[in-house]
Design a protein around this motif. Structure first.
Motif, PDB file in Angstrom:
ATOM      1  N   LEU A 193      30.598 -11.594 -26.522  1.00  0.00           N
ATOM      2  CA  LEU A 193      30.737 -12.627 -25.579  1.00  0.00           C
ATOM      3  C   LEU A 193      31.812 -12.052 -24.537  1.00  0.00           C
ATOM      4  N   ASN A 194      32.901 -11.987 -25.160  1.00  0.00           N
ATOM      5  CA  ASN A 194      34.000 -11.467 -24.254  1.00  0.00           C
ATOM      6  C   ASN A 194      33.905 -10.392 -23.387  1.00  0.00           C
ATOM      7  N   ASN A 195      33.049  -9.568 -23.747  1.00  0.00           N
ATOM      8  CA  ASN A 195      32.490  -8.356 -22.641  1.00  0.00           C
ATOM      9  C   ASN A 195      31.774  -8.829 -21.732  1.00  0.00           C
ATOM     10  N   ILE A 196      30.960  -9.702 -22.027  1.00  0.00           N
ATOM     11  CA  ILE A 196      30.106 -10.072 -20.749  1.00  0.00           C
ATOM     12  C   ILE A 196      30.583 -11.340 -20.056  1.00  0.00           C
ATOM     13  N   LYS A 197      31.752 -11.687 -20.201  1.00  0.00           N
ATOM     14  CA  LYS A 197      32.364 -13.081 -19.520  1.00  0.00           C
ATOM     15  C   LYS A 197      32.022 -12.745 -18.175  1.00  0.00           C
ATOM     16  N   GLY A 198      32.428 -11.678 -17.616  1.00  0.00           N
ATOM     17  CA  GLY A 198      32.381 -11.469 -16.236  1.00  0.00           C
ATOM     18  C   GLY A 198      30.984 -11.711 -15.507  1.00  0.00           C
ATOM     19  N   GLU A 199      30.054 -11.439 -16.253  1.00  0.00           N
ATOM     20  CA  GLU A 199      28.720 -11.450 -15.754  1.00  0.00           C
ATOM     21  C   GLU A 199      27.993 -12.873 -15.700  1.00  0.00           C
ATOM     22  N   LEU A 200      28.959 -13.847 -16.489  1.00  0.00           N
ATOM     23  CA  LEU A 200      28.329 -15.196 -16.166  1.00  0.00           C
ATOM     24  C   LEU A 200      27.915 -15.833 -14.884  1.00  0.00           C
ATOM     25  N   ALA A 201      27.110 -16.570 -14.978  1.00  0.00           N
ATOM     26  CA  ALA A 201      26.582 -17.344 -13.616  1.00  0.00           C
ATOM     27  C   ALA A 201      27.631 -18.244 -13.051  1.00  0.00           C
ATOM     28  N   ILE A 202      28.240 -18.866 -13.766  1.00  0.00           N
ATOM     29  CA  ILE A 202      29.376 -19.749 -13.844  1.00  0.00           C
ATOM     30  C   ILE A 202      30.523 -19.104 -12.816  1.00  0.00           C
ATOM     31  N   VAL A 203      30.961 -17.887 -13.490  1.00  0.00           N
ATOM     32  CA  VAL A 203      31.889 -16.948 -12.809  1.00  0.00           C
ATOM     33  C   VAL A 203      31.568 -16.632 -11.349  1.00  0.00           C
ATOM     34  N   LYS A 204      30.463 -16.024 -11.481  1.00  0.00           N
ATOM     35  CA  LYS A 204      29.875 -15.661 -10.072  1.00  0.00           C
ATOM     36  C   LYS A 204      29.981 -16.887  -9.085  1.00  0.00           C
ATOM     37  N   ARG A 205      29.384 -17.874  -9.412  1.00  0.00           N
ATOM     38  CA  ARG A 205      29.287 -19.147  -8.446  1.00  0.00           C
ATOM     39  C   ARG A 205      30.701 -19.837  -8.234  1.00  0.00           C
ATOM     40  N   SER A 206      31.741 -19.434  -9.206  1.00  0.00           N
ATOM     41  CA  SER A 206      32.935 -19.780  -8.870  1.00  0.00           C
ATOM     42  C   SER A 206      33.674 -19.104  -7.762  1.00  0.00           C
ATOM     43  N   GLU A 207      33.527 -17.740  -7.823  1.00  0.00           N
ATOM     44  CA  GLU A 207      33.729 -16.833  -7.023  1.00  0.00           C
ATOM     45  C   GLU A 207      33.440 -17.038  -5.572  1.00  0.00           C
ATOM     46  N   GLU A 208      32.049 -17.517  -5.463  1.00  0.00           N
ATOM     47  CA  GLU A 208      31.550 -17.871  -4.274  1.00  0.00           C
ATOM     48  C   GLU A 208      32.083 -19.173  -3.778  1.00  0.00           C
ATOM     49  N   ILE A 209      32.409 -20.122  -4.558  1.00  0.00           N
ATOM     50  CA  ILE A 209      32.997 -21.465  -4.107  1.00  0.00           C
ATOM     51  C   ILE A 209      34.571 -21.114  -3.388  1.00  0.00           C
ATOM     52  N   LYS A 210      35.160 -20.280  -4.044  1.00  0.00           N
ATOM     53  CA  LYS A 210      36.496 -19.838  -3.894  1.00  0.00           C
ATOM     54  C   LYS A 210      36.463 -19.323  -2.385  1.00  0.00           C
ATOM     55  N   GLN A 211      35.558 -18.255  -2.182  1.00  0.00           N
ATOM     56  CA  GLN A 211      35.384 -17.721  -0.825  1.00  0.00           C
ATOM     57  C   GLN A 211      35.234 -18.911   0.161  1.00  0.00           C
ATOM     58  N   ARG A 212      34.395 -19.716  -0.229  1.00  0.00           N
ATOM     59  CA  ARG A 212      34.250 -20.714   0.810  1.00  0.00           C
ATOM     60  C   ARG A 212      35.274 -21.709   1.213  1.00  0.00           C
ATOM     61  N   ILE A 213      36.161 -21.859  -0.153  1.00  0.00           N
ATOM     62  CA  ILE A 213      37.350 -22.904   0.213  1.00  0.00           C
ATOM     63  C   ILE A 213      38.237 -21.849   1.080  1.00  0.00           C
ATOM     64  N   LYS A 214      38.421 -20.560   1.005  1.00  0.00           N
ATOM     65  CA  LYS A 214      39.343 -19.800   1.822  1.00  0.00           C
ATOM     66  C   LYS A 214      38.888 -20.138   3.163  1.00  0.00           C
ATOM     67  N   SER A 215      37.585 -19.839   3.536  1.00  0.00           N
ATOM     68  CA  SER A 215      37.216 -19.942   4.841  1.00  0.00           C
ATOM     69  C   SER A 215      37.335 -21.368   5.427  1.00  0.00           C
ATOM     70  N   GLN A 216      37.116 -22.194   4.586  1.00  0.00           N
ATOM     71  CA  GLN A 216      37.366 -23.817   5.015  1.00  0.00           C
ATOM     72  C   GLN A 216      38.920 -24.095   5.263  1.00  0.00           C
ATOM     73  N   LYS A 217      39.794 -23.288   4.651  1.00  0.00           N
ATOM     74  CA  LYS A 217      41.185 -23.507   4.694  1.00  0.00           C
ATOM     75  C   LYS A 217      41.668 -23.114   6.384  1.00  0.00           C
ATOM     76  N   LYS A 218      40.937 -21.959   6.519  1.00  0.00           N
ATOM     77  CA  LYS A 218      41.209 -21.169   7.787  1.00  0.00           C
ATOM     78  C   LYS A 218      40.946 -22.314   8.817  1.00  0.00           C
ATOM     79  N   ARG A 219      39.844 -22.977   8.660  1.00  0.00           N
ATOM     80  CA  ARG A 219      39.323 -24.106   9.676  1.00  0.00           C
ATOM     81  C   ARG A 219      40.160 -24.988   9.902  1.00  0.00           C
TER      82      ARG A 219
END
Lengths: 634, 174
Positions: A193-219
């Protein structure tokens, strides 16, 4: 010369008078028919027996003996006695020995160019019986004769047997018990489980949301600029203060200041409006981001499902356990009979199409009229309901028995109304096979981690049903009595569970159905063994499954909590910070507006006072003038 | 083979004699039946029996069957169509159903369109072929054989000892 001419006249013979019938040919014809009859009665059976035995020997590649063949033309009967088919890989034994094959045709049908077998029987089938003298092999008949158990052939036979066993074993692999073993014997999933943590859909989606927050912050930062920077507030404040200090000497001075203050107020009002709109927008954007963050929970369910698959956490479908354990076994048992069904398929009616059935329903009342394409011409069928079909086996019986070290095997079969045209006959084909046999080392499930089977038992199989329109409809009753189990596993837990499950279960019953087209029948099975295993395995295995699932869930939940926390922090920090800043700015701008309003009000007051004073002064001046005039008058 | 050759020589002999025009014509007509009907069936067996029982010229049967088999092969499609037409006739359906269920009759294989067509055609042509060939044989004897017998060469041949010996042998043993 004269004499010569006269002689023929004297001796001239009159040509024989011949009638219309060729009497001379009748006697040879009668002799021919008589001889044929005598041959068929006395010699034909012997010759036919020799031809059949020789042909079968060539086909079998080893000696085939037919002890006796008797034919009765009057009653259309035949009987073969003691047929021995040598096993080419073990010539000291017969691969098959049949006590007798007998049958009786119907002359009535034969005269109508149909084949009706009133009764056919294959009696006393036994396998692997020792021969009195070893059978001759076709290939080796010239160079080598019979060889014993230790010969190359014997070795080949053993290899063939091994190959056969391994095939059966491979067929039985991968059934439900292997899944059970996988759970019970499986390793701890935490590491994986620990080895495949990074492959979780949650983590991937969370990264996407973080990117969106960054762009929002600029605006949002751009919005701060748009609403007005700190200089704007200071500048405007200074302007208002400067205007507030205006010395109103004339009314016009106040009016000019008021005009400028009003323009500042308008400017400020616009900024406030923009700030309010942006605040609303930012609030909406923050809400959307929070919603995205909450959406991670849904992905968590998918992540759990994916991880369970990846870690091979199976769903134990106890309902299909009987199917999984016994299907291969029964297929192997019934396989040889399927071969005969395939052979008979030519004569069995195919599944009716709607067009055909409509046709036959209209024609069955009087006659069926079906042309069949042939190489030369077409055959028309004028059969009517109840007449003979082209081929009809009214009753066929098969029986066999074998005494072996491990017990007696018996088989008894019965087939009725096997015909080339069931519609014409109006009856389905019925088959019944009833057999008892000893069971020794029968493996039902074999895999790397688990072996499940019977060491010893007394088996019986009852198969009964019908074939109609190319469809099978059979019921199976398979019983194993006095069962001694063979349970081995590299997982102690599983072995214990399985042993505990079958404790006290001495009679196994496997009941089921075989339905569908002959080529692809569907087998449905249920068994009391599967019920016992179900409850046993459910108890043991479900705990393990639940624990593994809980680990996966805990891991995913942990990741989810972390990611959501991080996201919420980011949203709060960036979004709410921007919002607070904007609100403060809006408040300051709003204060400017109020200040401008106050200043305008002050200036208006001063302007009013100035006007009042002016009027007062003018009135005073005019009063003085009037007083002077009045004094003059006095 | 000897038997066949003997029959063919017999045909030539009878053809050139004064008698047996009916035997030859019926032989040709029976040969037509055997040549036309494609498979071994009850009617061909029945025809064979008739040929054996009645004094039909066997050489004529064999030659006729051999030669009629060629046009029969070419007319297979027509026979097939004729047979299908007869077998599909509504009016005859009940008759065929009855015959199909009777003993022996199915061995005629007349439920097959080709056999039915060929059989029907052969039996229709049988009397016609008989009459035509009988007429032709009689005419042949009158016109051709008589003329040959009138030639000097033939008379010379008749005068030879060999011919006389053969003539006597033929009268005695046929």
């Amino acid at each position: 010369m004269t004499n010569n001419n006269k002689t023929p006249e004297k001796k001239e013979l009159k040509p024989k008078k011949v009638g219309i019938i060729r009497w001379g040919a009748l006697i040879p014809l009668v002799i021919f028919i008589t001889l044929t009859g005598l041959y068929l009665n006395f010699l034909f059976a012997g010759h036919l027996r020799w031809i059949l035995a020789t042909g079968a020997t060539q086909a079998n590649q080893a000696e085939v003996n037919i002890a006796d063949l008797s034919l009765n033309f009057k009653e259309a009967k035949y009987r073969f006695n003691d047929i021995q088919i040598t096993d080419p890989k073990k010539p000291t034994h017969n691969r098959l020995q049949i006590e007798s094959i007998e049958g009786e045709f119907s002359w009535d049908a034969l005269l109508r160019m149909r084949v009706k077998i009133n009764h056919a029987a294959i009696n006393g089938i036994t396998t692997d019986t020792p021969r009195k003298t070893p059978g001759e092999l076709v290939i080796e008949s010239v160079t080598q004769k019979v060889v014993g158990k230790d010969s190359a052939i014997g070795e080949e036979l053993r290899e063939a047997k091994k190959a056969g066993l391994s095939t059966v074993a491979s067929q039985q692999e991968g059934n439900v018990l292997e899944n059970v073993a996988a759970i019970l014997g499986g390793s701890d999933p935490s590491e994986q489980l620990n080895n495949i943590k990074g492959e979780l859909a949650i983590v991937k989606r969370s990264e996407e949301i973080k990117q969106r927050i960054k762009s929002q912050k600029k605006r949002w930062e751009q919005v701060q600029e748009k609403v007005g920077g700190p200089k704007f507030v200071e500048k405007t404040k200074a302007r208002i203060n400067r205007l507030a200090k205006t010395k109103v000497k004339k009314i016009q001075d106040a009016a000019a200041a008021i005009k400028e203050l009003k323009s500042i107020k308008k400017e400020v009002k616009e900024k406030v409006g923009t700030a309010k709109t942006e605040i609303k927008q930012i609030k909406q954007e923050i809400s959307e981001l929070k919603q995205l963050s909450r959406g991670l929970s849904k992905l968590a369910d998918k992540d759990i499902e994916q991880l369970e698959k990846r870690l091979n956490i199976p769903k134990i479908d106890t309902g299909s356990m009987a199917q999984g354990i016994f299907e291969n076994y029964l297929r192997a048992k019934l396989g040889p009979y399927a071969k005969y069904l395939d052979m008979g398929k030519e004569y069995l009616p195919a599944k009716k199409s709607t067009e055909k059935s409509a046709k036959s329903s209209s024609s069955n009342k009087s006659s069926s009229f079906t042309p069949q394409a042939r190489a030369k011409g077409h055959n028309y069928s004028f059969g009517k309901q109840g007449s003979y079909p082209r081929i009809w086996l009214q009753q066929g019986v098969i029986s066999g028995h074998q005494q072996a070290d491990n017990g007696v095997s018996k088989v008894k079969g019965n087939i009725t109304d096997l015909s080339s045209n069931q519609a014409l006959l109006g009856r389905p084909t019925k088959i019944k096979i009833d057999g008892q046999y000893p069971v020794n080392d029968q493996i039902f499930s074999k895999s790397k981690s688990v072996t499940f089977g019977l060491k010893k038992a007394r088996g019986s199989l009852l198969l009964a049903g019908t074939i109609s329109g190319g469809l099978l409809d059979f019921t199976i009753k398979n019983t194993f009595k006095k069962s001694q189990y063979n349970i081995q596993s590299n997982s102690r837990d599983l072995e214990a569970i399985l042993k505990e499950s079958v404790t006290g279960l001495r009679t196994i019953q496997v009941n089921g159905t075989i339905k569908g087209p002959i080529a692809k029948p569907k087998i449905k099975l249920r068994s009391n063994l599967s019920n016992a295993l179900e409850s046993g395995i459910k108890r043991g295995v479900n705990k393990r499954i639940a624990a593994a699932k809980a680990k996966v869930k805990a891991m995913v939940d942990g990741v989810l909590k972390g990611e959501r926390g991080a996201l919420d922090n980011l949203i709060n920090k960036s979004g709410n910070g921007s919002l607070k800043k904007l609100n403060g700015k809006a408040a300051k701008i709003l204060n400017l507006r109020k200040s401008a309003d106050r200043k305008i009000s002050d200036l208006k007051g001063a302007q009013k006072k100035k006007a009042k004073d002016k009027v007062k002064a003018q009135a005073k001046k005019k009063g003085k003038k009037l007083l002077k005039k009045f004094k003059k008058l006095w | 083979m000897t038997l066949i050759l003997k029959q063919i020589f017999g045909l030539l002999k009878v053809l050139n004699s004064d008698t047996g025009s009916n035997q030859i014509a019926s032989g040709i007509a029976f040969g037509l039946i055997l040549g036309f009907i494609p498979a071994l069936s009850l009617q061909t067996v029945f025809t064979f029996v008739l040929i054996l029982i009645f004094r039909v010229q066997l050489g004529a049967v064999l030659i006729s069957a051999f030669f009629f088999a060629f046009p029969a092969y070419l007319f297979d499609h027509t026979f097939n169509q004729l047979g299908s037409y007869i077998l599909e006739m509504e009016g005859l359906r009940s008759l065929f159903t009855t015959l199909y269920a009777m003993p022996i009759i199915p061995y005629t294989r007349m439920f097959n369109s080709l056999v039915m067509g060929a059989t029907a055609m052969a039996f229709m042509l049988f009397p016609l072929v008989f009459v035509i060939f009988r007429f032709l044989i009689i005419k042949y004897r009158e016109k051709v054989v008589a003329k040959i017998k009138d030639t000097k060469l033939f008379k010379m041949l008749q005068a030879t000892a060999l011919y006389k010996w053969y003539h006597k042998y033929d009268q005695i043993y046929g």
